[in-house]
Motif scaffolding. Sequence first.
Motif, PDB file in Angstrom:
ATOM      1  N   THR A   9       2.374  -7.275  -2.260  1.00 43.23           N
ATOM      2  CA  THR A   9       1.048  -7.723  -2.684  1.00 43.23           C
ATOM      3  C   THR A   9       1.199  -8.834  -3.707  1.00 43.23           C
ATOM      4  O   THR A   9       2.192  -8.893  -4.440  1.00 43.23           O
ATOM      5  N   MET A  64      -2.393  -8.356   0.711  1.00 43.53           N
ATOM      6  CA  MET A  64      -1.461  -7.290   1.063  1.00 43.53           C
ATOM      7  C   MET A  64      -0.762  -7.670   2.358  1.00 43.53           C
ATOM      8  O   MET A  64      -1.407  -8.167   3.287  1.00 43.53           O
ATOM      9  N   GLY A 110      -7.058  -7.932  -0.353  1.00 44.01           N
ATOM     10  CA  GLY A 110      -7.225  -6.691  -1.081  1.00 44.01           C
ATOM     11  C   GLY A 110      -7.881  -6.731  -2.437  1.00 44.01           C
ATOM     12  O   GLY A 110      -7.487  -5.983  -3.292  1.00 44.01           O
ATOM     13  N   ALA A 139      -6.845   0.828   1.564  1.00 42.81           N
ATOM     14  CA  ALA A 139      -6.522   0.267   0.251  1.00 42.81           C
ATOM     15  C   ALA A 139      -7.585  -0.747  -0.172  1.00 42.81           C
ATOM     16  O   ALA A 139      -8.030  -0.758  -1.328  1.00 42.81           O
ATOM     17  N   HIS A 191      -3.260  -1.349  -5.782  1.00 45.68           N
ATOM     18  CA  HIS A 191      -2.340  -1.507  -4.654  1.00 45.68           C
ATOM     19  C   HIS A 191      -0.899  -1.134  -5.025  1.00 45.68           C
ATOM     20  O   HIS A 191      -0.174  -0.571  -4.199  1.00 45.68           O
TER      21      HIS A 191
END
Length: 423
Positions: A251, A282, A382, A301, A182
């Motif tokens: 993040t 995220m 994420g 992502a 990320h």
Amino acid sequence: MHDLRFIRDNPGEFDRGLARRGLEPLSADVLALDARRRAAQTSMQEMQARRNEASKEIGAAKRQGQGAAGLVAEVATLKERLPEVEAEEKALGEQLEALLAGVPNLPAEDVPDGPDETANVEIRRWGTPRESGLREHFDLGEALGLMDFQAAAKLSGARFTVLKGALARLERALGDFMLDIHTAEFGYQEVSPPLLVRDEAMFGTAQLPKFRDDQFQVSSGHWLIPTAEVPLTNLVADEILDAEALPLRFTARTPCFRAEAGAAGRDTRGMIRQHQFYKVEMVSVTAPDQSAAEHERMTEAAETVLRRLGLAYRTVVLCTGDMGFASRKTYDIEVWLPGQGAYREISSCSNCGDFQARRMKARFRGRGEKATQFVHTLNGSGTAVGRALIAVMETYQEADGSIAVPDALRPYMNGMERISVHG
């Protein structure tokens, strides 16, 4: 929070959006309360103006040597009455805010209608699911001696897990792996946020007041975060951002804490539904015209993480009856778990529009402009680290009960290729 002006101008559209969520119309109640508050505001303004005018008339009368007893009595009455009207206006405003605070976001036009998860629409799949009927993660972990539910129960009760040795390291490796993707590939700024937040932060992202029973609160009055969405999104609370700075992307990998008040009897074995778990979150903050594209980018992502790990998944768009309170559109990514023989949610990516921004008073201003606009906020897993651990264990299990370490994670595991009883 909803735009009151929008409800005044479009009561039918507001009620239609609620109906799509299976809720009763509410515009009449909102507008009636709003009318009473506005009437109180008008009365208060008129009384203040008349008090000021009468005070001037008293001064003029005294300068001219005239009596002003009637005017003095009028001013005294106004001074006595004003606090009552001010209190009424404040109380009506609080009632209106409380009413609106309990109303979910309206779904986007392209969200499918439906009562529950059965109406969600699959939009893509990736990977070939491994055959079902294999051992589940808790059987694998206990046989390896690296997943201890009994010790966790002794320490904390139900819905907790103790991981040891290579499985604890694998959990840490997964979080590091996700953060690296990320930050390095999708431009998110890594943040290490507080795990304890105030009421205002929980209200801003809509955990409060509606979902109070799903949260853990400590003796100081702070709340343990249910997700890093709360502190990350609230980084822009009460801010006026420069349009040129958008989008902002944050993040974080944090522990998350959820009371799971409504989960009695569900996923009681294993790590699927825990009171404490790790998740990589995220958050994006955008201008309104950027948020739809940002939603697709955020979902990509999260999917990238699963593809790099070689985990089969499918992506669905949630219907109106299954989407979250603050969301206007949500993609769920469901990873294949061979032990369960089912796809289970591992990431939920939501576009909240300006719903959270209004609660947080988060705005932006374009270059040379005086007026401000509310930002749009988005959040997504994420992914959920614990569920990724489960998926890796079940997907990469061997016949002897060992677990092959995916190629992508070996650099994070000091080159370890296999987790087994014998190390």
